[in-house]
Design a protein around this motif. Structure first.
Motif, PDB file in Angstrom:
ATOM      1  N   ASP A  50       0.826  -1.208   0.000  1.00 56.98           N
ATOM      2  CA  ASP A  50       0.000   0.000   0.000  1.00 56.98           C
ATOM      3  C   ASP A  50       0.862   1.260   0.000  1.00 56.98           C
ATOM      4  O   ASP A  50       0.579   2.211  -0.735  1.00 56.98           O
ATOM      5  N   GLY A  53       2.338   1.734  -3.422  1.00 56.79           N
ATOM      6  CA  GLY A  53       1.346   2.289  -4.341  1.00 56.79           C
ATOM      7  C   GLY A  53       1.134   3.775  -4.136  1.00 56.79           C
ATOM      8  O   GLY A  53       1.047   4.542  -5.098  1.00 56.79           O
ATOM      9  N   LYS A  54       1.068   4.193  -2.882  1.00 56.53           N
ATOM     10  CA  LYS A  54       0.902   5.617  -2.577  1.00 56.53           C
ATOM     11  C   LYS A  54       2.105   6.422  -3.043  1.00 56.53           C
ATOM     12  O   LYS A  54       1.960   7.544  -3.538  1.00 56.53           O
ATOM     13  N   VAL A  56       4.045   5.753  -5.585  1.00 55.89           N
ATOM     14  CA  VAL A  56       3.979   5.871  -7.046  1.00 55.89           C
ATOM     15  C   VAL A  56       2.902   6.867  -7.455  1.00 55.89           C
ATOM     16  O   VAL A  56       3.148   7.781  -8.249  1.00 55.89           O
ATOM     17  N   ILE A  57       1.705   6.725  -6.908  1.00 55.70           N
ATOM     18  CA  ILE A  57       0.578   7.553  -7.340  1.00 55.70           C
ATOM     19  C   ILE A  57       0.681   8.991  -6.835  1.00 55.70           C
ATOM     20  O   ILE A  57       0.481   9.937  -7.588  1.00 55.70           O
ATOM     21  N   ALA A  58       1.000   9.163  -5.566  1.00 52.88           N
ATOM     22  CA  ALA A  58       0.972  10.503  -4.977  1.00 52.88           C
ATOM     23  C   ALA A  58       2.250  11.296  -5.191  1.00 52.88           C
ATOM     24  O   ALA A  58       2.213  12.526  -5.197  1.00 52.88           O
ATOM     25  N   LYS A  59       3.367  10.615  -5.359  1.00 49.24           N
ATOM     26  CA  LYS A  59       4.641  11.347  -5.457  1.00 49.24           C
ATOM     27  C   LYS A  59       5.249  11.267  -6.848  1.00 49.24           C
ATOM     28  O   LYS A  59       5.496  12.282  -7.485  1.00 49.24           O
ATOM     29  N   GLN A  61       4.142   9.941  -9.862  1.00 46.80           N
ATOM     30  CA  GLN A  61       3.322  10.329 -11.009  1.00 46.80           C
ATOM     31  C   GLN A  61       2.997  11.819 -11.016  1.00 46.80           C
ATOM     32  O   GLN A  61       2.532  12.345 -12.016  1.00 46.80           O
ATOM     33  N   ASP A  62       3.266  12.499  -9.920  1.00 38.57           N
ATOM     34  CA  ASP A  62       3.017  13.936  -9.822  1.00 38.57           C
ATOM     35  C   ASP A  62       4.175  14.769 -10.383  1.00 38.57           C
ATOM     36  O   ASP A  62       4.052  15.978 -10.522  1.00 38.57           O
ATOM     37  N   ARG A  68       3.994   8.557 -18.669  1.00 36.45           N
ATOM     38  CA  ARG A  68       3.436   7.244 -18.315  1.00 36.45           C
ATOM     39  C   ARG A  68       4.418   6.496 -17.426  1.00 36.45           C
ATOM     40  O   ARG A  68       5.624   6.639 -17.578  1.00 36.45           O
ATOM     41  N   THR A  69       3.897   5.672 -16.520  1.00 34.93           N
ATOM     42  CA  THR A  69       4.750   4.818 -15.689  1.00 34.93           C
ATOM     43  C   THR A  69       4.275   3.370 -15.755  1.00 34.93           C
ATOM     44  O   THR A  69       3.111   3.101 -16.031  1.00 34.93           O
ATOM     45  N   THR A  71       4.888  -0.001 -13.174  1.00 39.92           N
ATOM     46  CA  THR A  71       5.475  -0.478 -11.927  1.00 39.92           C
ATOM     47  C   THR A  71       5.723  -1.976 -12.010  1.00 39.92           C
ATOM     48  O   THR A  71       4.806  -2.743 -12.310  1.00 39.92           O
TER      49      THR A  71
END
Length: 77
Positions: A50, A53-54, A56-59, A61-62, A68-69, A71
């Motif tokens: 978890d 995932g956070k 990757v998504i919150a930091k 990809q911002d 594009r990424t 994982t």
């Protein structure tokens, strides 16, 4: 500890700045410019899936310049 490689495609001409910005994020072990279908590959670590995932998504990809990424979680079989 959960580890993953993040394959990153960037906007044209942004690989160097994206690699530097990603490398500065807590949890990123390394981020380097590469050749091939992806422009940057980062290795990351987190305590749980978890948290990974956070991260990757919150930091990651911002970061400005990322298109594009992908994982790839490290598994030990």
């Amino acid at each position: 500890m959960v580890q993953a490689y993040i394959l990153i495609q960037t906007e044209v001409g942004k690989a160097q700045s994206v690699a530097a910005d990603v490398a500065a994020i807590a949890g990123v072990v390394t981020a380097e410019d590469v050749t091939g279908p992806y422009d940057v590959i980062a290795r990351i670590e987190a305590g749980t899936v978890d948290e990974l995932g956070k991260l990757v998504i919150a930091k990651i990809q911002d970061v400005r310049g990322i298109a594009r990424t992908l994982t790839c979680t490290v598994v030990h079989v």
